[in-house]
Design a protein around this motif. Structure first.
Motif, short mmCIF file in Angstrom:
data_model
loop_
_atom_site.label_atom_id
_atom_site.label_comp_id
_atom_site.label_asym_id
_atom_site.label_seq_id
_atom_site.Cartn_x
_atom_site.Cartn_y
_atom_site.Cartn_z
N ALA A 204 2.86 10.72 -8.58
CA ALA A 204 1.68 10.67 -9.43
C ALA A 204 2.05 10.47 -10.89
O ALA A 204 1.41 9.69 -11.61
N ASP A 205 3.11 11.15 -11.33
CA ASP A 205 3.56 10.99 -12.72
C ASP A 205 3.98 9.55 -12.99
O ASP A 205 3.67 8.99 -14.06
N PHE A 206 4.69 8.95 -12.04
CA PHE A 206 5.20 7.60 -12.25
C PHE A 206 4.08 6.57 -12.35
O PHE A 206 4.12 5.69 -13.21
N ILE A 207 3.08 6.67 -11.49
CA ILE A 207 2.03 5.66 -11.54
C ILE A 207 1.09 5.91 -12.72
O ILE A 207 0.69 4.99 -13.42
N TYR A 208 0.74 7.17 -12.98
CA TYR A 208 -0.20 7.48 -14.05
C TYR A 208 0.37 7.15 -15.42
O TYR A 208 -0.25 6.42 -16.22
N GLU A 209 1.55 7.68 -15.73
CA GLU A 209 2.11 7.49 -17.07
C GLU A 209 2.39 6.03 -17.37
O GLU A 209 2.13 5.55 -18.48
N ASN A 210 2.92 5.30 -16.39
CA ASN A 210 3.23 3.89 -16.65
C ASN A 210 1.97 3.05 -16.79
O ASN A 210 1.91 2.16 -17.64
N LEU A 211 0.94 3.32 -15.99
CA LEU A 211 -0.31 2.59 -16.15
C LEU A 211 -0.94 2.86 -17.51
O LEU A 211 -1.42 1.94 -18.18
N MET A 212 -0.94 4.10 -17.93
CA MET A 212 -1.54 4.45 -19.22
C MET A 212 -0.81 3.79 -20.38
O MET A 212 -1.43 3.26 -21.30
N ILE A 213 0.52 3.84 -20.34
CA ILE A 213 1.31 3.22 -21.41
C ILE A 213 1.00 1.73 -21.50
O ILE A 213 0.75 1.18 -22.59
N GLU A 214 1.02 1.04 -20.37
CA GLU A 214 0.79 -0.41 -20.35
C GLU A 214 -0.62 -0.75 -20.83
O GLU A 214 -0.79 -1.65 -21.67
N CYS A 215 -1.62 -0.07 -20.28
CA CYS A 215 -3.00 -0.37 -20.65
C CYS A 215 -3.23 -0.14 -22.14
O CYS A 215 -3.85 -0.98 -22.82
N ASN A 216 -2.75 0.97 -22.64
CA ASN A 216 -2.98 1.29 -24.05
C ASN A 216 -2.32 0.29 -24.98
O ASN A 216 -2.93 -0.22 -25.91
N ILE A 217 -1.05 0.01 -24.75
CA ILE A 217 -0.33 -0.86 -25.68
C ILE A 217 -0.82 -2.30 -25.58
O ILE A 217 -1.06 -2.96 -26.61
#
Length: 325
Positions: A83-96
């Motif tokens: 869950a950490d891997f999919i959530y954090e990476n999706l959030m980083i990509e979407c935001n930036i």
């Protein structure tokens, strides 16, 4: 080459993930080429926080972005923290990616991973193998997040006319790697394990799996050079070397080795003379991962650091930073 290069000298380039192995190498090489490198530490800017990222792009004049920030880890970490891997990476990509677009940034480079390709796929893996089969289960959440990053760049280009590019590196290693005993990738994990075995005089080192899977390894300095090469390409030259509706380019070393062969190389470099044992009750992961890097090679880029030299340099760095590595 068609068209005019982007030109890195004088550009204000935000490197997200500048403290990581790849990001630090890219930031260093950007500075060497005269770029103004813009960075933020995790305490200064939480990349998973949409509001914070928006405020950063509103306040900082940015010409280009290198998105090297990611939550990364090996088989063990991916299995324990999906869950950490999919959530954090999706959030980083979407935001930036979105905030870069919203603030008018026209050029962005997203760094993906070779795990985006199906578990069972023709070798070496071509760019058009994306989304043609099931992913490797042990790192599927991370892979899905990276695929989403590619598609974000591709979609913003299609809808908004941006010039957001993606490069897919093979397995990377080198100075600045994560040598955590449980959450690291295979190369740094082996270097630490063999080093510690030598330190305590162990007669045996146990490796997960059968040792038969094949992996390709690229030194981080080569990856940094390839990233700047693609970032600097003129749009016409970049488009001429990508297939329709495809916005990522493979970056690899061109050769692979078995995990057993890698273990023997690391043993030689660390001067371990004991027995190497393989624990076949542990998972192997994907059987083979070799990138087809013919596209970037056709553009004029090739790796320069041999595997043996790279392992020796990485081990020297580890010895100098063993307390913190």
């Amino acid at each position: 080459m068609i068209g005019k290069r982007y030109g890195l000298a004088g550009k204000r380039i935000f490197v997200a993930g500048h403290r990581g192995m790849v990001g630090s190498a890219i930031a260093r090489k950007l500075a060497e080429r005269g770029a103004q490198v813009v960075t933020r530490t995790r305490s200064e800017l939480n990349l998973t926080d949409q509001w914070a990222v928006r405020e950063f792009f509103s306040a900082e004049p940015i010409d280009g972005v290198v998105l090297a920030a990611a939550k990364v880890g090996g088989i063990h970490a991916n299995s324990i923290y999906p869950a950490d891997f999919i959530y954090e990476n999706l959030m980083i990509e979407c935001n930036i990616i979105h905030q870069a677009f919203a603030s008018g940034v026209r050029r962005l480079l997203f760094l993906g991973s070779s795990c985006i390709y199906p578990r069972v796929v023709a070798q070496p893996m071509r760019e058009d193998a994306l989304l043609t089969g099931n992913l490797e289960p042990t790192n599927e959440p991370y892979a899905i997040a990276k695929i989403a990053g590619i598609k974000l760049c591709e979609s913003y280009n299609r809808q908004h006319g941006t010039d957001y590019r993606s490069v897919m590196p093979t397995n990377l290693y080198g100075p600045g790697d994560n040598f955590h005993p449980e959450n690291s990738h295979v190369m740094p994990a082996l270097i630490r394990r063999f080093h510690e075995a030598v330190e305590v005089g162990a007669k045996q080192v146990t490796i997960w799996g059968t040792g038969t899977p094949r992996r390709e390894f690229l030194h981080v300095d080569d990856m940094a050079e390839a990233s700047l090469f693609v970032l600097d390409l003129p749009l016409e030259g970049y488009q001429a070397n990508t297939m329709p509706m495809l916005s990522h380019i493979n970056v690899g070393y061109g050769k692979d080795v078995t995990i057993a062969e890698l273990a023997k190389l690391v043993a030689r470099v660390t001067k371990f003379s004991g027995e190497i044992v393989f624990d076949t009750t542990k998972p192997d992961g994907t059987i083979r991962k070799l990138m087809d890097s013919s596209r970037i090679e056709a553009m004029g880029w090739k790796p320069s650091v041999s595997l043996a030299d790279g392992v020796r340099e990485t081990y020297r760095w580890f010895l100098d930073h063993v307390a913190s590595a």
